[in-house]
Design an enzyme around this catalytic site. Structure first.
Site, PDB file in Angstrom:
ATOM      1  N   SER A 186       0.814  -1.212   0.000  1.00  0.00           N
ATOM      2  CA  SER A 186       0.000   0.000   0.000  1.00  0.00           C
ATOM      3  C   SER A 186       0.852   1.270   0.000  1.00  0.00           C
ATOM      4  CB  SER A 186      -0.958  -0.050   1.195  1.00  0.00           C
ATOM      5  OG  SER A 186      -1.922   0.957   1.123  1.00  0.00           O
TER       6      SER A 186
ATOM      7  N   ASP B 106      -2.331   6.302  -3.588  1.00  0.00           N
ATOM      8  CA  ASP B 106      -1.172   5.703  -2.931  1.00  0.00           C
ATOM      9  C   ASP B 106      -0.646   4.563  -3.791  1.00  0.00           C
ATOM     10  OD1 ASP B 106      -3.251   3.938  -2.458  1.00  0.00           O
ATOM     11  OD2 ASP B 106      -2.535   3.361  -0.484  1.00  0.00           O
TER      12      ASP B 106
ATOM     13  N   ASP C 194      -0.947   1.363  -4.059  1.00  0.00           N
ATOM     14  CA  ASP C 194      -1.833   0.381  -4.680  1.00  0.00           C
ATOM     15  C   ASP C 194      -3.168   0.985  -5.067  1.00  0.00           C
ATOM     16  OD1 ASP C 194      -2.814   0.622  -2.079  1.00  0.00           O
ATOM     17  OD2 ASP C 194      -3.378  -1.490  -1.941  1.00  0.00           O
TER      18      ASP C 194
ATOM     19  N   ASP D 215      -5.699   2.326  -3.523  1.00  0.00           N
ATOM     20  CA  ASP D 215      -6.966   2.102  -2.830  1.00  0.00           C
ATOM     21  C   ASP D 215      -7.318   3.256  -1.900  1.00  0.00           C
ATOM     22  OD1 ASP D 215      -5.158   1.681  -0.781  1.00  0.00           O
ATOM     23  OD2 ASP D 215      -5.981  -0.248  -0.140  1.00  0.00           O
TER      24      ASP D 215
END
Length: 445
Positions: A102, A241, A243, A245
């Site tokens: 992440s 960010d 990833d 999400d």
């Protein structure tokens, strides 16, 4: 039973140490694959990743683990976490895997698992996989070993999906949008989707090299985005960010807009359109009291959960809400997605701005947040929050803030740290309260 490997969002750690080695990734593939071998059809797992250097290693190790127990592997390459969740369900796969840590630095990585419905795994599934990690997993017969295939049109499928969430009667023509992809998983799909909807797109954070993901860029470092928005006189800036999400926005004046304000804007627009379900939204204990007060003026309710988007989603599903998220920018819109989706959330924000005809600075400033202070106290062991001296100080602080503020104290789920957060109408009182509690925790520890 205590968790040994899984945290609040899959398995995560420093690459090539502990649980984040190639050997462990292969075991995860074997254990998770065996757990989801249900029925007599050919079983399939979708594997995506972000742009970290270690993604190559973990992807290959997971592929070996899954195929060894008889599961076919579909590789989609660098893709946002929500794209992997969407593709898992769309492709009728038995499970999905996202290789990402992440918003963490490149040296960390993680493994997030999704079930066939595109939702993150239940506690029961995670515990069953954990148990299998320390056991001998039966392997497939030679003729039943799985196959691997890389699909080339995954990006197009996700772009089409994301665009389908944007209202058909709206376009982004004439709107200059700066998008910061954090040198992460959305570096191709986010700019393309915005451009196809008509926006004048300015891109930053779209040159990943395996080492620069989240490096002074993206939703956790919006300073670069704010500077670029002002420089090119953009209408809005969008920061994702690693990833993709989570979402943080910068308005046309260069001011950062957090997840609380974004949820307020989306929920307010959906309520006016008759789309909001549950009579409010779901957020965590970290969301600002100003959000709660703002929603109350509209007759809407704020339901609070523990920190973590999985807890937000659980409450949304249990109580019938379709908007939820975190102050940090995880925004879940269950009409469209089974997990946080930064791009989809951004498109809903852009739709609100487009419909209003007002600048982002007006549309996205729905309330004045109360002064909020968060401090961390590191400790070497024990349970300082159970000490009578700490409990006494906390009780006094709660009484002092009663009616005019809020106190949240919790141990970190990833490091030996006690997080002390207070907010209230008087910033001086907030600072005093936090300092007194932190000092009490230090002494008890």
């Amino acid at each position: 039973m205590a968790r040994k490997y899984f945290g609040t969002d899959g398995i995560r750690g420093l690459t090539n140490t502990g649980a984040m080695t190639a050997a462990m990734a292969m075991k995860v593939g074997m254990a998770a694959g065996r757990h989801f071998l249900r029925g007599h059809h050919r079983h399939r797992v979708v594997i995506g990743k972000d742009t970290r250097l270690s993604g190559y290693m973990l992807e290959s190790a997971l592929q070996a683990g899954f195929t060894s127990v008889g599961m076919d592997v579909t590789l989609v390459g660098p893709m946002p976490t929500p794209a992997v969740a969407m593709l898992t369900k769309s492709m009728r796969a038995d499970m999905g895997v996202m290789i990402s840590a992440s918003h963490n630095p490149f040296a960390d990585n993680g493994i997030k698992l999704f079930g066939p419905d595109g939702f993150k795994l239940s506690d029961e599934d995670e515990m069953a996989i954990e148990a299998a990690l320390d056991a001998d997993v039966p392997l497939a017969a030679p003729g039943e070993i799985g196959r691997a295939k890389r699909i080339d049109d995954a990006r197009g499928r996700y772009i089409h999906f994301a665009k389908s969430t944007f209202p058909n009667d709206l376009r982004l023509d004439g709107m200059r949008v700066v998008v910061d992809c954090a040198n992460g998983a959305a570096y191709q799909v986010a700019p393309e989707a915005l451009w196809e909807l008509g926006a004048d797109v300015v891109q930053i954070g779209v040159n990943p090299n395996g080492l620069n993901i989240n490096d002074q860029i993206g939703s956790t470092h919006p300073e670069a985005l704010a500077a670029k928005v002002v420089e090119v006189r953009a209408d809005i800036g969008i920061a994702l960010d690693g990833d993709a999400d989570r979402l943080i926005v910068v308005d046309e004046k260069g001011r950062v807009v957090d997840g609380d304000q974004l949820m307020a804007a989306i929920a307010g627009g959906w309520a006016r359109a008759g789309r909001l379900q549950g009579g409010g939204l779901v957020a965590t204990v970290m969301s600002n009291l100003g959000l709660e007060r703002h929603l109350a003026t509209q007759g809407l309710e704020l339901i609070r959960t523990k920190v973590g988007d999985r807890y937000v989603l659980e409450a949304m599903r249990r109580q019938g809400y379709n908007v939820g998220g975190e102050q940090s920018g995880h925004i879940i819109l269950s009409d469209y997605a089974t997990t946080g989706d930064g791009l989809v959330a951004a498109l809903q924000v852009l739709a609100e701005i487009r419909r209003s005809g007002e600048p982002a600075s007006r549309v996205l400033h729905r309330f004045d947040p109360l002064p909020q202070l968060l401090k961390n106290v590191r400790f070497s062991g024990g349970k300082p929050l159970e000490a009578d001296s700490v409990k006494t100080v906390i009780a006094a602080a709660e009484a002092e803030l009663a009616g005019n503020g809020r106190l949240v104290i919790r141990p970190s789920g990833t490091e030996p740290v006690i997080r002390v957060m207070a907010e209230g109408d008087d910033p001086a009182v907030v600072e005093q309260v936090v300092d007194r509690i932190c000092e009490a925790v230090r002494k008890a520890a």
